[in-house]
Structure formats: C-alpha cells, structure tokens
Design a protein around this motif. Structure first.
Motif, PDB file in Angstrom:
ATOM      1  N   PHE A  91      41.503  37.197  39.272  1.00  0.00           N
ATOM      2  CA  PHE A  91      40.490  35.991  39.829  1.00  0.00           C
ATOM      3  C   PHE A  91      39.742  36.785  40.671  1.00  0.00           C
ATOM      4  CE2 PHE A  91      39.644  31.495  41.157  1.00  0.00           C
ATOM      5  CZ  PHE A  91      39.278  32.264  42.317  1.00  0.00           C
ATOM      6  N   SER A  92      37.998  36.126  40.324  1.00  0.00           N
ATOM      7  CA  SER A  92      36.964  36.326  41.248  1.00  0.00           C
ATOM      8  C   SER A  92      36.006  35.600  41.283  1.00  0.00           C
ATOM      9  CB  SER A  92      36.104  37.461  39.759  1.00  0.00           C
ATOM     10  OG  SER A  92      34.988  37.845  40.965  1.00  0.00           O
ATOM     11  N   THR A  93      35.339  35.471  42.223  1.00  0.00           N
ATOM     12  CA  THR A  93      34.396  34.857  42.272  1.00  0.00           C
ATOM     13  C   THR A  93      33.022  34.991  42.393  1.00  0.00           C
ATOM     14  OG1 THR A  93      34.800  33.953  45.190  1.00  0.00           O
ATOM     15  CG2 THR A  93      36.533  33.235  43.863  1.00  0.00           C
ATOM     16  N   LEU A  94      31.993  34.029  42.155  1.00  0.00           N
ATOM     17  CA  LEU A  94      30.489  35.063  42.603  1.00  0.00           C
ATOM     18  C   LEU A  94      29.976  33.938  43.242  1.00  0.00           C
ATOM     19  CD1 LEU A  94      28.040  36.607  42.101  1.00  0.00           C
ATOM     20  CD2 LEU A  94      27.766  35.307  40.260  1.00  0.00           C
ATOM     21  N   THR A  95      29.073  33.993  44.349  1.00  0.00           N
ATOM     22  CA  THR A  95      28.835  32.461  45.330  1.00  0.00           C
ATOM     23  C   THR A  95      27.365  32.888  45.153  1.00  0.00           C
ATOM     24  OG1 THR A  95      30.473  32.516  47.064  1.00  0.00           O
ATOM     25  CG2 THR A  95      27.964  31.606  47.111  1.00  0.00           C
ATOM     26  N   VAL A  96      26.488  31.772  44.726  1.00  0.00           N
ATOM     27  CA  VAL A  96      25.401  32.097  44.968  1.00  0.00           C
ATOM     28  C   VAL A  96      24.367  31.568  45.296  1.00  0.00           C
ATOM     29  CG1 VAL A  96      22.501  31.489  43.450  1.00  0.00           C
ATOM     30  CG2 VAL A  96      25.317  31.808  41.939  1.00  0.00           C
ATOM     31  N   SER A  97      23.786  32.157  46.491  1.00  0.00           N
ATOM     32  CA  SER A  97      23.410  32.232  48.155  1.00  0.00           C
ATOM     33  C   SER A  97      21.999  31.128  48.144  1.00  0.00           C
ATOM     34  CB  SER A  97      23.572  32.951  49.140  1.00  0.00           C
ATOM     35  OG  SER A  97      25.518  33.448  49.095  1.00  0.00           O
ATOM     36  N   ASN A  98      21.990  29.745  49.494  1.00  0.00           N
ATOM     37  CA  ASN A  98      20.351  30.239  49.407  1.00  0.00           C
ATOM     38  C   ASN A  98      19.625  30.113  48.047  1.00  0.00           C
ATOM     39  OD1 ASN A  98      17.597  29.559  51.198  1.00  0.00           O
ATOM     40  ND2 ASN A  98      17.674  31.278  51.494  1.00  0.00           N
ATOM     41  N   MET A  99      19.931  29.119  47.242  1.00  0.00           N
ATOM     42  CA  MET A  99      19.323  29.013  45.917  1.00  0.00           C
ATOM     43  C   MET A  99      17.688  28.748  46.298  1.00  0.00           C
ATOM     44  SD  MET A  99      22.677  27.584  43.698  1.00  0.00           S
ATOM     45  CE  MET A  99      23.300  26.354  44.930  1.00  0.00           C
ATOM     46  N   SER A 100      17.055  28.941  45.053  1.00  0.00           N
ATOM     47  CA  SER A 100      16.566  28.276  44.702  1.00  0.00           C
ATOM     48  C   SER A 100      16.015  28.210  43.023  1.00  0.00           C
ATOM     49  CB  SER A 100      14.850  28.938  45.408  1.00  0.00           C
ATOM     50  OG  SER A 100      14.904  30.661  44.177  1.00  0.00           O
ATOM     51  N   PRO A 101      15.411  27.246  42.399  1.00  0.00           N
ATOM     52  CA  PRO A 101      14.847  26.776  41.442  1.00  0.00           C
ATOM     53  C   PRO A 101      15.369  28.382  40.233  1.00  0.00           C
ATOM     54  CG  PRO A 101      12.836  25.620  42.439  1.00  0.00           C
ATOM     55  CD  PRO A 101      14.046  26.826  43.143  1.00  0.00           C
ATOM     56  N   GLU A 102      14.437  29.135  41.281  1.00  0.00           N
ATOM     57  CA  GLU A 102      15.015  30.721  40.108  1.00  0.00           C
ATOM     58  C   GLU A 102      16.163  31.034  39.378  1.00  0.00           C
ATOM     59  OE1 GLU A 102      10.601  29.623  41.721  1.00  0.00           O
ATOM     60  OE2 GLU A 102      12.642  30.539  42.781  1.00  0.00           O
ATOM     61  N   ASP A 103      17.001  30.574  40.923  1.00  0.00           N
ATOM     62  CA  ASP A 103      17.849  31.169  40.521  1.00  0.00           C
ATOM     63  C   ASP A 103      19.082  30.100  39.449  1.00  0.00           C
ATOM     64  OD1 ASP A 103      19.263  31.221  43.794  1.00  0.00           O
ATOM     65  OD2 ASP A 103      18.565  33.438  42.417  1.00  0.00           O
ATOM     66  N   SER A 104      18.525  29.373  38.520  1.00  0.00           N
ATOM     67  CA  SER A 104      18.597  28.763  37.886  1.00  0.00           C
ATOM     68  C   SER A 104      19.031  29.882  36.314  1.00  0.00           C
ATOM     69  CB  SER A 104      17.281  27.305  36.709  1.00  0.00           C
ATOM     70  OG  SER A 104      17.636  26.071  38.869  1.00  0.00           O
ATOM     71  N   SER A 105      20.216  29.522  35.602  1.00  0.00           N
ATOM     72  CA  SER A 105      20.761  30.575  35.460  1.00  0.00           C
ATOM     73  C   SER A 105      22.090  29.839  34.887  1.00  0.00           C
ATOM     74  CB  SER A 105      20.509  32.159  35.571  1.00  0.00           C
ATOM     75  OG  SER A 105      19.199  31.737  35.523  1.00  0.00           O
ATOM     76  N   ILE A 106      23.016  30.767  33.344  1.00  0.00           N
ATOM     77  CA  ILE A 106      23.652  30.377  33.321  1.00  0.00           C
ATOM     78  C   ILE A 106      25.092  31.210  33.964  1.00  0.00           C
ATOM     79  CG2 ILE A 106      25.665  30.636  31.320  1.00  0.00           C
ATOM     80  CD1 ILE A 106      23.699  29.659  29.694  1.00  0.00           C
ATOM     81  N   TYR A 107      25.622  31.178  34.123  1.00  0.00           N
ATOM     82  CA  TYR A 107      26.149  32.812  34.567  1.00  0.00           C
ATOM     83  C   TYR A 107      27.931  32.617  34.243  1.00  0.00           C
ATOM     84  CZ  TYR A 107      23.368  31.950  38.483  1.00  0.00           C
ATOM     85  OH  TYR A 107      21.854  32.618  39.241  1.00  0.00           O
ATOM     86  N   LEU A 108      27.192  34.164  33.742  1.00  0.00           N
ATOM     87  CA  LEU A 108      28.877  34.349  32.772  1.00  0.00           C
ATOM     88  C   LEU A 108      29.929  36.023  33.382  1.00  0.00           C
ATOM     89  CD1 LEU A 108      26.733  34.947  29.792  1.00  0.00           C
ATOM     90  CD2 LEU A 108      28.725  33.606  29.996  1.00  0.00           C
ATOM     91  N   CYS A 109      30.861  35.299  33.304  1.00  0.00           N
ATOM     92  CA  CYS A 109      32.242  36.747  33.946  1.00  0.00           C
ATOM     93  C   CYS A 109      32.942  36.839  32.518  1.00  0.00           C
ATOM     94  CB  CYS A 109      33.047  36.215  35.043  1.00  0.00           C
ATOM     95  SG  CYS A 109      34.593  34.595  33.925  1.00  0.00           S
ATOM     96  N   SER A 110      32.824  38.091  32.953  1.00  0.00           N
ATOM     97  CA  SER A 110      33.980  39.246  31.263  1.00  0.00           C
ATOM     98  C   SER A 110      34.658  40.073  31.456  1.00  0.00           C
ATOM     99  CB  SER A 110      33.072  39.933  30.944  1.00  0.00           C
ATOM    100  OG  SER A 110      32.418  40.891  31.434  1.00  0.00           O
TER     101      SER A 110
END
Lengths: 115, 111
Positions: free
Chosen positions: A75-94
């Motif tokens: 298990f793992s988590t990724l937090t995207v903090s204090n988001m802005s429109p530039e953070d709009s993306s697909i986030y992938l784990c591998s």
C-alpha cells in the motif's frame, strides 16, 4: 503480474484543497512509483516509494506538495496538496514486479480535475 | 541525462496496412528497453522488454527489435483493436527500477 488498484478513479476538486490517492497491490512489492501524466503528455516520475524509507523525489517535485506514505509492502498514498488547475492530470502508481517479466506494472490511474 | 524520443507522434493506418514505430534513446548504460500500450483512460499495459542489441520479441501482430541506438515496434496487418498510444521507456544501469519514458506514438487503425 501484480494487480494494482487505485482510489479514487477520478475526482473534481477546488483549488487550494488537497486530495489523497491510494494505491493497493495484491502482492508484496519493494519498489513503488508515482507518476503524473498531464493531458496529451507522457509519464513523468514524481517519486519512488520504498517501504521503510522516505520517498525519493525527482527534480521539480517536493515533499511539501506531494507527500507520500508507504506504510507496508502492499500500500501507498500520494497526496496532492494545495491544488491549482495546473495539477489537473492523471496520477498513476506502478510497482516493480518480478513475475514472468521484470518490469513496472501500472495501476489504472486517478484522473484529477482542479477547478 | 537519459533521453527517449519517439516518432512519429501520431500514425493513422488502414486496417491491414503494416507500419513501424521508432524509439531512439540515449542512456549511459542500457539495462532494458520497455514497450507499453496505453488505451484512453487506462494505465500503461506492458508489452515487451528488450535487453541487448539484436534481440527481438513478438506478440500477435507486434514485433519489437533493438539496436544500440533505437528500437522499432513493427505492427503487421493491424486491426482496429490495435489503436492505442504506444510508449517506450528505458532503464539505465545506474538507476535501478526507474524508467525514462518517451512521449509516445498515438496509433489509429481504421476499418
């Protein structure tokens, strides 16, 4: 090959908020990776997350913006903090898998839209 | 710094029209070169790993080859279900586990 799930599969968030993405693997793995894929672009590595140690971030990515946890080998988590429109993306784990082929196996991704 | 360049950016094929995708790479020492297929809204799906120049791998209508500077993904008699973005990645000998991805080639196969 490893079976990987991610939650949420997609989300729409307001700027200034944070989102935590979960990655669950069906077997124990040592190395996990987090990527960002911006619209129409290829994959950019954010960080490598090994269990029992701090995540290693790539140039241009910092822990304050993308904190990562790796509490165990599945298990793992990724937090995207204090988001802005530039953070709009697909986030992938591998994960690095050593099954029939030694390679990275990817989850389905989390599609994030920041308004 | 490792670099991966894929060409063309996009490719439109008629069903049955064979073609090749190119992946040029610069790496200090190559541990492996990897091909993935990515469908819209999904994560990349592993296709092949190539380790040394001269190596070839095949799967159905796909064949991957490797030289010291580039790799080719040949699509023979493609079908509409082969439509996807094909990604190439390299792993260098001094960055165990980490990949450098190319920008991908978007392939559309029309009936």
């Amino acid at each position: 090959s490893a079976v990987i799930s991610q939650k949420p599969s997609r989300d729409i968030c307001q700027r200034g908020t944070s989102l935590t993405i979960q990655c669950q693997v069906d077997s124990q793995v040592t190395m996990m990776f987090w990527y960002r894929q911006q619209p129409g672009q290829s994959l950019t590595l954010i960080a490598t997350a090994n269990q029992g140690s701090e995540a290693t971030y790539e140039s241009g990515f910092v822990i304050d913006k993308f904190p990562i946890s790796r509490p165990n080998l599945t298990f793992s988590t990724l937090t995207v903090s204090n988001m802005s429109p530039e953070d709009s993306s697909i986030y992938l784990c591998s994960v690095w898998g050593s099954g029939p082929q030694e390679t990275q196996y990817f989850g389905p991704g989390t599609r994030l839209l920041v308004l | 710094e490792d670099q991966v360049t894929q060409s063309p950016e996009a490719l439109r094929l008629q069903e049955g029209e064979s073609s090749s995708l190119n992946c040029s790479y610069t790496v200090s020492g190559l541990r492996g070169l990897f091909w993935y297929r990515q469908d819209p809204g999904k994560g990349p799906e592993f296709l092949f790993t190539l380790y040394s120049a001269g190596e070839e791998k095949e799967k159905e209508r796909l064949k991957a080859t490797l030289t010291k500077k580039e790799s080719f993904l040949h699509i023979t008699a493609p079908k509409p279900e082969d439509s996807a973005t094909y990604l190439c990645a390299v792993q260098s000998t001094d960055s165990w586990g980490k990949f450098q991805f190319g920008a991908g080639t978007q392939v559309v196969v029309t009936p």
